[in-house]
Design an enzyme around this catalytic site. Structure first.
Site, PDB file in Angstrom:
ATOM      1  N   HIS A 192     -18.032  28.198 -50.049  1.00  0.00           N
ATOM      2  CA  HIS A 192     -16.903  28.324 -49.129  1.00  0.00           C
ATOM      3  C   HIS A 192     -17.167  27.411 -47.931  1.00  0.00           C
ATOM      4  CE1 HIS A 192     -19.295  30.633 -46.263  1.00  0.00           C
ATOM      5  NE2 HIS A 192     -19.663  31.436 -47.252  1.00  0.00           N
ATOM      6  N   ASP A 319     -28.449  45.750 -59.483  1.00  0.00           N
ATOM      7  CA  ASP A 319     -29.914  45.749 -59.412  1.00  0.00           C
ATOM      8  C   ASP A 319     -30.392  46.643 -58.263  1.00  0.00           C
ATOM      9  OD1 ASP A 319     -32.709  44.829 -58.913  1.00  0.00           O
ATOM     10  OD2 ASP A 319     -32.187  43.364 -60.457  1.00  0.00           O
ATOM     11  N   SER A 334     -24.328  33.499 -49.583  1.00  0.00           N
ATOM     12  CA  SER A 334     -23.244  32.654 -50.099  1.00  0.00           C
ATOM     13  C   SER A 334     -23.822  31.412 -50.765  1.00  0.00           C
ATOM     14  CB  SER A 334     -22.324  32.221 -48.963  1.00  0.00           C
ATOM     15  OG  SER A 334     -21.633  33.313 -48.437  1.00  0.00           O
TER      16      SER A 334
END
Length: 370
Positions: A192, A319, A334
């Site tokens: 992004h 997890d 990210s």
């Protein structure tokens, strides 16, 4: 009868030529010395006419190539980056003569002279030919370019003229590398854009650098607070390459060949978006130091997309180790690669503020060619 016989012979001749042409188009035969004696052709070597037309109408010819397979070095490790902007981003204004200028506008020229930094602007507006005068400025707002005029203010304390604009001309941050292409060493990270924290504007890149980074702490995510990875890098430290683009799908640039040769990076194939399926997958990230690990996730939904978006997949962390340490997805993750069936299928891009175990990912297809 002779005319009819000739007609049929002519038809047979055309059909023969047609079949030979088809055979040479789709099944070229290599004739060796041992095969010269026999001129018979197996019927299996001649494709069906119906198949020929199907391929023809689909645009498949001899020259049609299979989609190129792209291989990348898998990321997952943290990256420190700096950005010098191509223009000065306006954060706010205290100059009444600048009423047309809004936060998020990018100042690119003064009196038709390109500017990139606060230092350049100060020097220019204090030159003898411009000092104290109303000047023309050029700005970018979204995709539009416009011009307006502004009268600089005189600062009695510093004895210089100033525009009366609070601007931002650089940025620095930490993110996760998604991939480094094998063919040209071009990297992609974040998934992004890097945006100005005040205006939300995507920062335009003039130049930038990337550095080795270490994760030194974790703020665990919880409902209403997405948490974050705390990274540390030094601008005087090990430079790994350059950064030249910031867009809706991440930051991009080039890795130094020498830097890659010192890393033990795994090489994987990049999956096409239509290969991504709901089900088990893994993300790769570093939550301490700079060594990435794999963690289990579920791709809850892989969205059908015909245009690029950085919200291609709805994902959920399963997890227990990662949930225990970070709460799930946190800021700084990210760009973490998403792996399914041993292929790179995408990268983590967003976290749900209300539930840090859930978030979005972008298809690798949308990132790879930027």
């Amino acid at each position: 009868m002779r005319k009819i016989s000739r007609f049929f012979l002519l038809i047979i001749g055309f059909v023969s030529i047609f079949l030979i042409a088809i055979s040479s188009t789709f099944s070229p035969v290599l004739i060796t010395n041992s095969q010269v004696k026999s001129c018979s052709v197996s019927l299996n070597a001649i494709p069906k006419i119906s198949e020929f037309f199907k391929k023809l109408f689909r645009g498949e010819t001899k020259e049609t190539l299979k989609p190129e397979t792209t291989y990348v070095y898998l990321g997952g490790f943290p990256l420190g980056f700096t950005i010098s902007c191509s223009g000065a981003l306006v954060v706010t204004s205290s100059n009444e003569s600048a009423s047309e200028i809004l936060p998020g506008d990018i100042l690119t020229k003064i009196e038709n002279i390109s500017v990139h930094s606060a230092e350049e602007i100060l020097k220019l507006i204090n030159k003898e030919e411009f000092a104290g005068k109303t000047i023309e400025v050029e700005l970018i707002r979204g995709s539009e370019v416009f011009k307006t005029k502004i009268t600089p203010k005189f600062d009695e304390t510093q004895k210089i003229y100033k525009l009366g604009l609070w601007i931002r001309d650089n940025a620095a941050g930490v993110g996760t590398v998604t991939f480094i292409r094998e063919d040209n060493l071009r990297f992609g990270a974040l998934g992004h854009p890097v945006c100005d924290i005040d205006s939300g504007t995507c920062l335009p890149v003039l130049s930038g650098n990337i550095y080795k980074c270490n994760i030194v702490g974790v703020k665990k995510g919880k409902g209403g607070d997405p948490g974050e990875l705390k990274g540390l890098f030094l601008r005087s430290g090990q430079k790994l390459g350059s950064l030249d683009s910031n867009n809706n799908f991440g930051v991009y640039g080039n890795f130094n060949k020498d830097a890659i040769s010192k890393m033990n990076l795994k090489k994987v194939e990049v999956a096409k978006k239509d290969e991504v399926q709901s089900g088990k997958a893994k993300i790769v990230c570093a939550i301490e130091g700079n060594q990435p690990e794999e963690y289990d996730i579920e791709i809850v939904k892989a969205y059908f997309q015909t245009s690029k978006s950085n919200k291609s997949m709805f994902i959920r962390v399963t997890d227990k180790r990662l949930i225990e340490k970070t709460g799930g997805i946190v800021q700084g993750m990210s760009g973490s690669p998403i792996i399914q069936n041993n292929k790179l299928v995408g990268a983590v891009t967003h976290v749900f503020v209300s539930d840090s175990t859930k978030g979005y990912g972008i298809y690798a297809d949308w990132m790879i060619d930027n």
